[in-house]
Structures are given as structure tokens and as C-alpha cells.
Design a protein around this motif. Structure first.
Motif, PDB file in Angstrom:
ATOM      1  N   ALA A 146       0.833  -1.205   0.000  1.00 52.85           N
ATOM      2  CA  ALA A 146       0.000   0.000   0.000  1.00 52.85           C
ATOM      3  C   ALA A 146       0.866   1.253   0.000  1.00 52.85           C
ATOM      4  O   ALA A 146       0.589   2.210  -0.733  1.00 52.85           O
ATOM      5  N   LEU A 147       1.934   1.251   0.795  1.00 53.58           N
ATOM      6  CA  LEU A 147       2.846   2.391   0.820  1.00 53.58           C
ATOM      7  C   LEU A 147       3.521   2.592  -0.529  1.00 53.58           C
ATOM      8  O   LEU A 147       3.659   3.722  -1.007  1.00 53.58           O
ATOM      9  N   ALA A 148       3.938   1.493  -1.143  1.00 54.36           N
ATOM     10  CA  ALA A 148       4.596   1.586  -2.452  1.00 54.36           C
ATOM     11  C   ALA A 148       3.642   2.147  -3.503  1.00 54.36           C
ATOM     12  O   ALA A 148       4.016   3.006  -4.307  1.00 54.36           O
ATOM     13  N   LEU A 149       2.411   1.683  -3.506  1.00 52.51           N
ATOM     14  CA  LEU A 149       1.427   2.174  -4.467  1.00 52.51           C
ATOM     15  C   LEU A 149       1.114   3.647  -4.227  1.00 52.51           C
ATOM     16  O   LEU A 149       1.056   4.450  -5.171  1.00 52.51           O
ATOM     17  N   ALA A 150       0.953   4.035  -2.978  1.00 46.27           N
ATOM     18  CA  ALA A 150       0.691   5.440  -2.660  1.00 46.27           C
ATOM     19  C   ALA A 150       1.879   6.310  -3.060  1.00 46.27           C
ATOM     20  O   ALA A 150       1.701   7.404  -3.599  1.00 46.27           O
ATOM     21  N   ALA A 151       3.094   5.820  -2.821  1.00 45.09           N
ATOM     22  CA  ALA A 151       4.291   6.582  -3.219  1.00 45.09           C
ATOM     23  C   ALA A 151       4.336   6.761  -4.725  1.00 45.09           C
ATOM     24  O   ALA A 151       4.667   7.844  -5.224  1.00 45.09           O
ATOM     25  N   LEU A 152       3.977   5.730  -5.460  1.00 44.63           N
ATOM     26  CA  LEU A 152       3.944   5.818  -6.919  1.00 44.63           C
ATOM     27  C   LEU A 152       2.932   6.864  -7.384  1.00 44.63           C
ATOM     28  O   LEU A 152       3.222   7.681  -8.264  1.00 44.63           O
ATOM     29  N   VAL A 153       1.773   6.862  -6.773  1.00 44.89           N
ATOM     30  CA  VAL A 153       0.745   7.849  -7.133  1.00 44.89           C
ATOM     31  C   VAL A 153       1.207   9.261  -6.792  1.00 44.89           C
ATOM     32  O   VAL A 153       1.012  10.196  -7.578  1.00 44.89           O
ATOM     33  N   LEU A 154       1.845   9.440  -5.630  1.00 48.15           N
ATOM     34  CA  LEU A 154       2.340  10.759  -5.243  1.00 48.15           C
ATOM     35  C   LEU A 154       3.429  11.250  -6.191  1.00 48.15           C
ATOM     36  O   LEU A 154       3.441  12.420  -6.589  1.00 48.15           O
ATOM     37  N   VAL A 155       4.331  10.361  -6.577  1.00 46.27           N
ATOM     38  CA  VAL A 155       5.392  10.744  -7.520  1.00 46.27           C
ATOM     39  C   VAL A 155       4.780  11.127  -8.867  1.00 46.27           C
ATOM     40  O   VAL A 155       5.180  12.122  -9.476  1.00 46.27           O
ATOM     41  N   ALA A 156       3.795  10.373  -9.313  1.00 41.33           N
ATOM     42  CA  ALA A 156       3.114  10.715 -10.573  1.00 41.33           C
ATOM     43  C   ALA A 156       2.417  12.064 -10.449  1.00 41.33           C
ATOM     44  O   ALA A 156       2.469  12.889 -11.375  1.00 41.33           O
ATOM     45  N   LEU A 158       3.291  14.547  -8.478  1.00 38.93           N
ATOM     46  CA  LEU A 158       4.332  15.581  -8.491  1.00 38.93           C
ATOM     47  C   LEU A 158       4.828  15.835  -9.907  1.00 38.93           C
ATOM     48  O   LEU A 158       5.073  16.982 -10.287  1.00 38.93           O
ATOM     49  N   ALA A 159       4.973  14.771 -10.685  1.00 38.82           N
ATOM     50  CA  ALA A 159       5.411  14.927 -12.078  1.00 38.82           C
ATOM     51  C   ALA A 159       4.397  15.732 -12.878  1.00 38.82           C
ATOM     52  O   ALA A 159       4.758  16.625 -13.651  1.00 38.82           O
ATOM     53  N   VAL A 160       3.127  15.442 -12.693  1.00 38.26           N
ATOM     54  CA  VAL A 160       2.077  16.189 -13.386  1.00 38.26           C
ATOM     55  C   VAL A 160       2.088  17.656 -12.949  1.00 38.26           C
ATOM     56  O   VAL A 160       1.951  18.565 -13.779  1.00 38.26           O
ATOM     57  N   ALA A 161       2.281  17.898 -11.662  1.00 34.75           N
ATOM     58  CA  ALA A 161       2.332  19.278 -11.162  1.00 34.75           C
ATOM     59  C   ALA A 161       3.501  20.037 -11.780  1.00 34.75           C
ATOM     60  O   ALA A 161       3.368  21.213 -12.141  1.00 34.75           O
ATOM     61  N   ALA A 165       3.449  23.339 -14.549  1.00 34.62           N
ATOM     62  CA  ALA A 165       4.173  24.597 -14.398  1.00 34.62           C
ATOM     63  C   ALA A 165       4.842  25.019 -15.708  1.00 34.62           C
ATOM     64  O   ALA A 165       5.140  26.185 -15.900  1.00 34.62           O
ATOM     65  N   VAL A 166       5.056  24.070 -16.612  1.00 38.65           N
ATOM     66  CA  VAL A 166       5.748  24.356 -17.864  1.00 38.65           C
ATOM     67  C   VAL A 166       4.801  24.333 -19.059  1.00 38.65           C
ATOM     68  O   VAL A 166       4.877  25.179 -19.942  1.00 38.65           O
ATOM     69  N   VAL A 167       3.902  23.364 -19.087  1.00 35.11           N
ATOM     70  CA  VAL A 167       2.999  23.189 -20.223  1.00 35.11           C
ATOM     71  C   VAL A 167       1.638  23.765 -19.866  1.00 35.11           C
ATOM     72  O   VAL A 167       1.044  23.405 -18.863  1.00 35.11           O
ATOM     73  N   HIS A 168       1.162  24.671 -20.675  1.00 32.50           N
ATOM     74  CA  HIS A 168      -0.135  25.299 -20.455  1.00 32.50           C
ATOM     75  C   HIS A 168      -1.026  25.000 -21.649  1.00 32.50           C
ATOM     76  O   HIS A 168      -0.770  25.499 -22.747  1.00 32.50           O
TER      77      HIS A 168
END
Length: 196
Positions: A146-156, A158-161, A165-168
Motif C-alpha cells: 500500500a505504501l509503495a502504491l501510494a508513493a507511486l501515485v504521489l510521484v506521478a 508531483l510529475a504532473v504538477a 508549471a511548464v505546459v499550459h
């Protein structure tokens, strides 16, 4: 296992929000004051207590400790964020630094939007659901997954965020803008070189 994934996701989000705030009391106080919702003395208390609260509640949720209590505390935090954002948006006050994960420059004009309010409301709803259902009994391997899956979602997330910031969407791309600027600079350099 779903409870643990959602709890780790909500907790990880609180950790990501709380850690940067812990190192910048003045920045957080500036953000809290910008919302114009609290008396001065309470603004000071919120700016002092909020980072530690976000970190503590986030850690409890990630670790799966005191599940219902931690989820209820997260609900209170996210409902507070939701109300603060929504009230200011309803007042037409968009020129605010959200203060969600970090703070903008003083010179920059950060803007809040309905996205921020909806995101806070969504996290409030998830936290309320966690508090109402309570954690199931799961093993160490399931908790780790569960922690690994949540970490993966959080990293994704952050990548989208970072991409946001660059692509509008609907605006010229950065490359197109830089290409045009580069051509203009070459034209000016050529003109000045030949005395035009």
C-alpha cells in the motif's frame, strides 16, 4: 488494503505539504495573513502549529497508526483548507499564494483557483471516509504494498504538477516562444552588426 493505500496517499500529501512549511515560518505567516480570515493572534498560532500538525498527522496515516483519529484530524485540516480557499474565491480574491506545498516569491503573483478548492475538498472527503470506515487488519506485506502504491501515485502527481508549471494547455508552447524570441534576437544582433 485500499484503506491503507488511501491513508498513505492522504498522509503522504500532508507530509509533502508540511515539511517545506516547517522551514519557513515567515512565508507561512504571510500566506495565512493573505487569506484574511483569522484574527492576528490566531494567524500566528496557525503559522506555528500547522507544519508540525501536517507532519504528525501525515506520518500517522502513512504508518497506519491511530487510523481513525489521524483521519479525523486530516479531515479537519482539509476542511479548513477548503473553507479558506472557497471563501476567498467566492470573494473574488484569486491573487493569493495557496500555501499548499510551498510558497511563491514575494514578487511573483501566485494565484489560487477552483482547482485548489476542489482538491482540498476531495482530500477532505477521502479523510472523512477513512475516519468513518477505520483501518482493516492487514499484514506487513500488504501495508508495504500500500505504501509503495501510494508513493507511486504521489510521484506521478508531483510529475504532473511540474509539467503543469511548464505546459499550459491552450497557450503557445515554451519552445515556440523561445524560438520566436531567438529569431528576434538574431535579427537585432544582425541589424546592429551592420549598422542598421
Amino acid at each position: 488494503m485500499m484503506w491503507a493505500v488511501v491513508a498513505a496517499l492522504v498522509g503522504g500529501t500532508l507530509l509533502l505539504a508540511g515539511v517545506p512549511k516547517a522551514g519557513d515560518h515567515e512565508g507561512l505567516l504571510r500566506v495565512v495573513r493573505g487569506y484574511r480570515l483569522l484574527p492576528s493572534g490566531i494567524e500566528q498560532v496557525v503559522a506555528r502549529v500547522l507544519p508540525a500538525t501536517e507532519i504528525a498527522v501525515g506520518a500517522l496515516l502513512v504508518l497506519g497508526v491511530a487510523g481513525r483519529v489521524a483521519a479525523a484530524a486530516a479531515s479537519v485540516l482539509f476542511l479548513g483548507f477548503f473553507v479558506g480557499l472557497t471563501v476567498n474565491l467566492a470573494r473574488g480574491r484569486r491573487e493569493l499564494d495557496c500555501g499548499c506545498f510551498a510558497f511563491g516569491d514575494r514578487e511573483a503573483a501566485p494565484r489560487i483557483g477552483w482547482f485548489h478548492s476542489v482538491r482540498a475538498g476531495g482530500f477532505a472527503a477521502l479523510s472523512i471516509a477513512l475516519a468513518l470506515t477505520g483501518p482493516p487488519e492487514i499484514g506487513v506485506l500488504e501495508q508495504a504494498a500500500a505504501l509503495a502504491l501510494a508513493a507511486l501515485v504521489l510521484v506521478a502527481g508531483l510529475a504532473v504538477a511540474q509539467l503543469r508549471a511548464v505546459v499550459h494547455v491552450g497557450r503557445r508552447s515554451v519552445d515556440e516562444h523561445l524560438t520566436q524570441a531567438s529569431a528576434e534576437l538574431r535579427a537585432v544582433a544582425t541589424a546592429s552588426r551592420y549598422g542598421a
